[in-house]
Design a protein around this motif. Sequence first.
Motif, PDB file in Angstrom:
ATOM      1  N   ALA A 270       0.831  -1.208   0.000  1.00  0.00           N
ATOM      2  CA  ALA A 270       0.000   0.000   0.000  1.00  0.00           C
ATOM      3  C   ALA A 270       0.865   1.256   0.000  1.00  0.00           C
ATOM      4  N   GLU A 271       1.969   1.191   0.736  1.00  0.00           N
ATOM      5  CA  GLU A 271       2.903   2.329   0.775  1.00  0.00           C
ATOM      6  C   GLU A 271       3.499   2.587  -0.606  1.00  0.00           C
ATOM      7  N   VAL A 272       3.865   1.509  -1.286  1.00  0.00           N
ATOM      8  CA  VAL A 272       4.438   1.670  -2.622  1.00  0.00           C
ATOM      9  C   VAL A 272       3.384   2.195  -3.597  1.00  0.00           C
ATOM     10  N   ALA A 273       2.148   1.728  -3.479  1.00  0.00           N
ATOM     11  CA  ALA A 273       1.077   2.216  -4.357  1.00  0.00           C
ATOM     12  C   ALA A 273       0.878   3.721  -4.174  1.00  0.00           C
ATOM     13  N   ASN A 274       0.940   4.187  -2.940  1.00  0.00           N
ATOM     14  CA  ASN A 274       0.831   5.630  -2.683  1.00  0.00           C
ATOM     15  C   ASN A 274       2.015   6.384  -3.268  1.00  0.00           C
ATOM     16  N   ALA A 275       3.220   5.800  -3.136  1.00  0.00           N
ATOM     17  CA  ALA A 275       4.409   6.440  -3.707  1.00  0.00           C
ATOM     18  C   ALA A 275       4.308   6.497  -5.225  1.00  0.00           C
ATOM     19  N   PHE A 276       3.787   5.439  -5.831  1.00  0.00           N
ATOM     20  CA  PHE A 276       3.604   5.399  -7.289  1.00  0.00           C
ATOM     21  C   PHE A 276       2.683   6.525  -7.737  1.00  0.00           C
ATOM     22  N   GLU A 277       1.590   6.701  -7.033  1.00  0.00           N
ATOM     23  CA  GLU A 277       0.650   7.776  -7.364  1.00  0.00           C
ATOM     24  C   GLU A 277       1.289   9.150  -7.189  1.00  0.00           C
ATOM     25  N   SER A 278       2.064   9.320  -6.112  1.00  0.00           N
ATOM     26  CA  SER A 278       2.722  10.598  -5.854  1.00  0.00           C
ATOM     27  C   SER A 278       3.729  10.936  -6.950  1.00  0.00           C
ATOM     28  N   VAL A 279       4.499   9.939  -7.387  1.00  0.00           N
ATOM     29  CA  VAL A 279       5.488  10.166  -8.437  1.00  0.00           C
ATOM     30  C   VAL A 279       4.807  10.560  -9.741  1.00  0.00           C
ATOM     31  N   ILE A 280       3.715   9.888 -10.089  1.00  0.00           N
ATOM     32  CA  ILE A 280       2.979  10.222 -11.311  1.00  0.00           C
ATOM     33  C   ILE A 280       2.472  11.662 -11.246  1.00  0.00           C
TER      34      ILE A 280
END
Length: 337
Positions: A113-123
């Motif tokens: 879940a943390e990585v999914a949030n980071a992925f969204e933030s980077v995009i």
Amino acid sequence: MTLNSIGDQARAYALQVASNRIKTTLSTLTQEVASGQVADVGQRLEGNTRALNEIESRIRLTSQLRQNGSDAAIRLQAIQDVFASVRLSTTELGFALAVDPFGDAAVLGTRSAEVANAFESVIQRLNGTNSNRYLFSGEASDVVPLSSAAEMLDILQGITAPLTTAADVAQAVSDWFDAPEGGGGFLDTAYHGTLGPAQRISVGEGVAVPMETTGASAAVRDLLKGLAMAAVMDRGALAGNPVERRQLMTTAGLQMTVADSSMLSEMGRVGLAQQVVERAQVTGTSSLNALERARGEIRSADPFETAAALTEVQGQLEALYAVTARLSKLKLVDYLR
């Protein structure tokens, strides 16, 4: 004996014409004293204005190149800032994924879940704008470069759903990001900017910088690839198989660690472009100053000559006013005497 005379109306007209001429000359000289430049450059150069025109053309060109350089510098710095911000949120995360043993399923779920949030933030950062222009869309600066994180994960979820091993999921995600244009992958469905030769911006005479960094750059795709490998687990990839999920998380961390080196290389390339722009700006400023000095020397008015001419014209105007006042007091009876 022939007598020549003019009527009162004709005399008044002649005085008015003389007054207007002197006032115009006075205004011109006053302007030259105030500005320090001659009002009639053509007369100063005796009609040969070729050299001045060439200087004016070079001033306009140099000014435009300096403006281009200023715009390019702002854009390049904005790209550096985005990359620095992205690395701040992903570098340590990638290292943690690569070395963390992920003892239980709950911790593994939290990490995904943390990585999914980071992925969204980077995009979101990569889709940011500067001066109302998207930074990572290539020449299509009015187009959002990347699809949302949710849209990408929807596609990857469909691709990875039937797969049962970490190696297969990692390979499928990697293949999607690496697919060439026309291959139905990232470049066709998630990147919306331009491809092909990089946009080049002229920042000096014979000097141009390529704006090569886009959302399709290898360094950007490598980082997104690593994030997506772990983020698909938040969408249920390899559900019920903790061993394979841990392996996929570790693979994602290693991919992010490798991608971080690519990001540093990309930032270095952007930095080299910044140096080119900076040198061109210094050269352009020096050239512009020299050209403006040359133009000023051509157009400058001699203050002593202008002041002397101004004094002479003032005397002429005062004399004209004196004559006008004397004529206005004449009477017929005085003339007949």
